[in-house]
Design a protein around this motif. Sequence first.
Motif, PDB file in Angstrom:
ATOM      1  N   ARG A 100       0.826  -1.207   0.000  1.00 53.89           N
ATOM      2  CA  ARG A 100       0.000   0.000   0.000  1.00 53.89           C
ATOM      3  C   ARG A 100       0.860   1.256   0.000  1.00 53.89           C
ATOM      4  O   ARG A 100       0.549   2.243  -0.694  1.00 53.89           O
ATOM      5  CB  ARG A 100      -0.927  -0.010   1.210  1.00 53.89           C
ATOM      6  N   LEU A 101       1.937   1.239   0.768  1.00 54.43           N
ATOM      7  CA  LEU A 101       2.839   2.389   0.757  1.00 54.43           C
ATOM      8  C   LEU A 101       3.449   2.592  -0.622  1.00 54.43           C
ATOM      9  O   LEU A 101       3.584   3.735  -1.086  1.00 54.43           O
ATOM     10  CB  LEU A 101       3.950   2.186   1.788  1.00 54.43           C
ATOM     11  N   LEU A 102       3.810   1.498  -1.285  1.00 55.53           N
ATOM     12  CA  LEU A 102       4.380   1.604  -2.624  1.00 55.53           C
ATOM     13  C   LEU A 102       3.397   2.246  -3.593  1.00 55.53           C
ATOM     14  O   LEU A 102       3.752   3.151  -4.358  1.00 55.53           O
ATOM     15  CB  LEU A 102       4.791   0.222  -3.124  1.00 55.53           C
ATOM     16  N   LEU A 103       2.153   1.811  -3.563  1.00 56.19           N
ATOM     17  CA  LEU A 103       1.152   2.331  -4.498  1.00 56.19           C
ATOM     18  C   LEU A 103       0.855   3.805  -4.236  1.00 56.19           C
ATOM     19  O   LEU A 103       0.836   4.628  -5.162  1.00 56.19           O
ATOM     20  CB  LEU A 103      -0.125   1.499  -4.410  1.00 56.19           C
ATOM     21  N   ILE A 104       0.621   4.140  -2.968  1.00 53.46           N
ATOM     22  CA  ILE A 104       0.249   5.523  -2.636  1.00 53.46           C
ATOM     23  C   ILE A 104       1.442   6.461  -2.788  1.00 53.46           C
ATOM     24  O   ILE A 104       1.350   7.512  -3.430  1.00 53.46           O
ATOM     25  CB  ILE A 104      -0.333   5.588  -1.219  1.00 53.46           C
ATOM     26  N   CYS A 105       2.572   6.086  -2.210  1.00 53.37           N
ATOM     27  CA  CYS A 105       3.755   6.942  -2.297  1.00 53.37           C
ATOM     28  C   CYS A 105       4.275   7.018  -3.730  1.00 53.37           C
ATOM     29  O   CYS A 105       4.763   8.074  -4.156  1.00 53.37           O
ATOM     30  CB  CYS A 105       4.854   6.427  -1.380  1.00 53.37           C
ATOM     31  N   GLY A 106       4.163   5.923  -4.478  1.00 53.48           N
ATOM     32  CA  GLY A 106       4.615   5.955  -5.868  1.00 53.48           C
ATOM     33  C   GLY A 106       3.833   6.958  -6.697  1.00 53.48           C
ATOM     34  O   GLY A 106       4.413   7.730  -7.473  1.00 53.48           O
ATOM     35  N   ALA A 107       2.504   6.972  -6.522  1.00 50.03           N
ATOM     36  CA  ALA A 107       1.687   7.952  -7.246  1.00 50.03           C
ATOM     37  C   ALA A 107       2.016   9.372  -6.818  1.00 50.03           C
ATOM     38  O   ALA A 107       2.150  10.283  -7.649  1.00 50.03           O
ATOM     39  CB  ALA A 107       0.203   7.647  -7.021  1.00 50.03           C
ATOM     40  N   ALA A 108       2.164   9.581  -5.502  1.00 53.01           N
ATOM     41  CA  ALA A 108       2.497  10.923  -5.008  1.00 53.01           C
ATOM     42  C   ALA A 108       3.866  11.371  -5.490  1.00 53.01           C
ATOM     43  O   ALA A 108       4.067  12.548  -5.840  1.00 53.01           O
ATOM     44  CB  ALA A 108       2.438  10.935  -3.480  1.00 53.01           C
ATOM     45  N   VAL A 109       4.822  10.459  -5.528  1.00 52.07           N
ATOM     46  CA  VAL A 109       6.174  10.796  -5.984  1.00 52.07           C
ATOM     47  C   VAL A 109       6.159  11.210  -7.451  1.00 52.07           C
ATOM     48  O   VAL A 109       6.815  12.195  -7.839  1.00 52.07           O
ATOM     49  CB  VAL A 109       7.115   9.594  -5.755  1.00 52.07           C
ATOM     50  N   LEU A 110       5.429  10.507  -8.289  1.00 51.30           N
ATOM     51  CA  LEU A 110       5.369  10.845  -9.711  1.00 51.30           C
ATOM     52  C   LEU A 110       4.755  12.226  -9.926  1.00 51.30           C
ATOM     53  O   LEU A 110       5.260  13.024 -10.721  1.00 51.30           O
ATOM     54  CB  LEU A 110       4.575   9.785 -10.465  1.00 51.30           C
ATOM     55  N   VAL A 111       3.675  12.511  -9.210  1.00 49.31           N
ATOM     56  CA  VAL A 111       3.013  13.812  -9.377  1.00 49.31           C
ATOM     57  C   VAL A 111       3.904  14.943  -8.870  1.00 49.31           C
ATOM     58  O   VAL A 111       4.138  15.940  -9.567  1.00 49.31           O
ATOM     59  CB  VAL A 111       1.652  13.815  -8.652  1.00 49.31           C
ATOM     60  N   LEU A 112       4.411  14.799  -7.644  1.00 52.09           N
ATOM     61  CA  LEU A 112       5.246  15.850  -7.072  1.00 52.09           C
ATOM     62  C   LEU A 112       6.550  16.013  -7.853  1.00 52.09           C
ATOM     63  O   LEU A 112       7.017  17.142  -8.086  1.00 52.09           O
ATOM     64  CB  LEU A 112       5.545  15.529  -5.610  1.00 52.09           C
ATOM     65  N   GLY A 113       7.140  14.909  -8.274  1.00 56.35           N
ATOM     66  CA  GLY A 113       8.364  14.988  -9.057  1.00 56.35           C
ATOM     67  C   GLY A 113       8.154  15.696 -10.381  1.00 56.35           C
ATOM     68  O   GLY A 113       9.004  16.485 -10.814  1.00 56.35           O
ATOM     69  N   MET A 114       7.023  15.438 -11.026  1.00 55.12           N
ATOM     70  CA  MET A 114       6.726  16.120 -12.285  1.00 55.12           C
ATOM     71  C   MET A 114       6.553  17.620 -12.069  1.00 55.12           C
ATOM     72  O   MET A 114       7.064  18.446 -12.848  1.00 55.12           O
ATOM     73  CB  MET A 114       5.469  15.521 -12.915  1.00 55.12           C
TER      74      MET A 114
END
Length: 305
Positions: A100-114
């Motif tokens: 769950r951390l991978l899915l949620i943090c992964g999506a947040a990382v992609l958005v914030l990184g972009m």
Amino acid sequence: MTVTKEESGQEGADDDGMSGADGDGYVPSQRRLDRERYKRNRARRATAIAALSTLISGIVLYLIVVNAPGWPRTKETFFDWQYAREAFPKVLEGLWLNVRLLLICGAAVLVLGMLIAVARTLRGPVFFPLRALAAAYTDFFRGLPLIINLMIVVLGVPALRLQGVTVDPVLLGGTALTLTYSAYVAEVFRAGIESVHPSQRAAARSLGLTNRQALRHVVLPQAVRRQVPPLLNDLVSLQKDTGLVSIGGAVDAVRAADIIVGRSLNYTPYIVAGLVFVALTIPMTRFTDWVTARMDRRRAQGGAL
């Protein structure tokens, strides 16, 4: 000597492997068949040598390990089947938190990184404060060790006793992971954006697109497509580092193994947790390799990236 049309056509068919009564069917030439047979034989030979070399290396490594003076004690401490059976269901239960951390943090990382990458590539003096802030963010969190970031966020934020701020170690640990990995992903996106040739943006502007439309419809799609392999590698690293949230008390796969180890003083649960993470990571790694190889083939053939 006069060569008839029929003779000339037959010679051409024999040379390139095309023959047949009406010229519609393809019949490989003998030279082509021999070449393909030679390639297959070489591939089979290479596979057999690789398998034999792997088998010999495995046997040698096994003999070295099992004949070591401390192997009986090591086997009892790290490879006890009884503790492995006890730890496996609890580790799997804790692994769900890591997923769950991978899915949620992964999506947040992609958005914030972009967003950070776009901020760093904005043009014009009016955007200088935004560019400077984005650069400072990436420099700080790329230089700060992840474990220290986790300790600051997970242990330091609750100490402030701020109203309305969560003290849940899972949420705080996920926040720390997002902050660190967003800095790395932002640089990946920025590299992709800067790799797009300026003529692409100029061509979009000549068609009547604004700067924002050119960035959205022309530059970003190409940038993201080119950076898929490094992005997937960052997600693989994020999947492994989700186990670090256990330092705040969150019961994930690592913490579940640690509880059993603390009670039994046997380290087999750590081995079980490690193997579970490896089993979860290998498919993502192989998928990353497949995407990278596919993009390399298309680039070598001159196709679209």
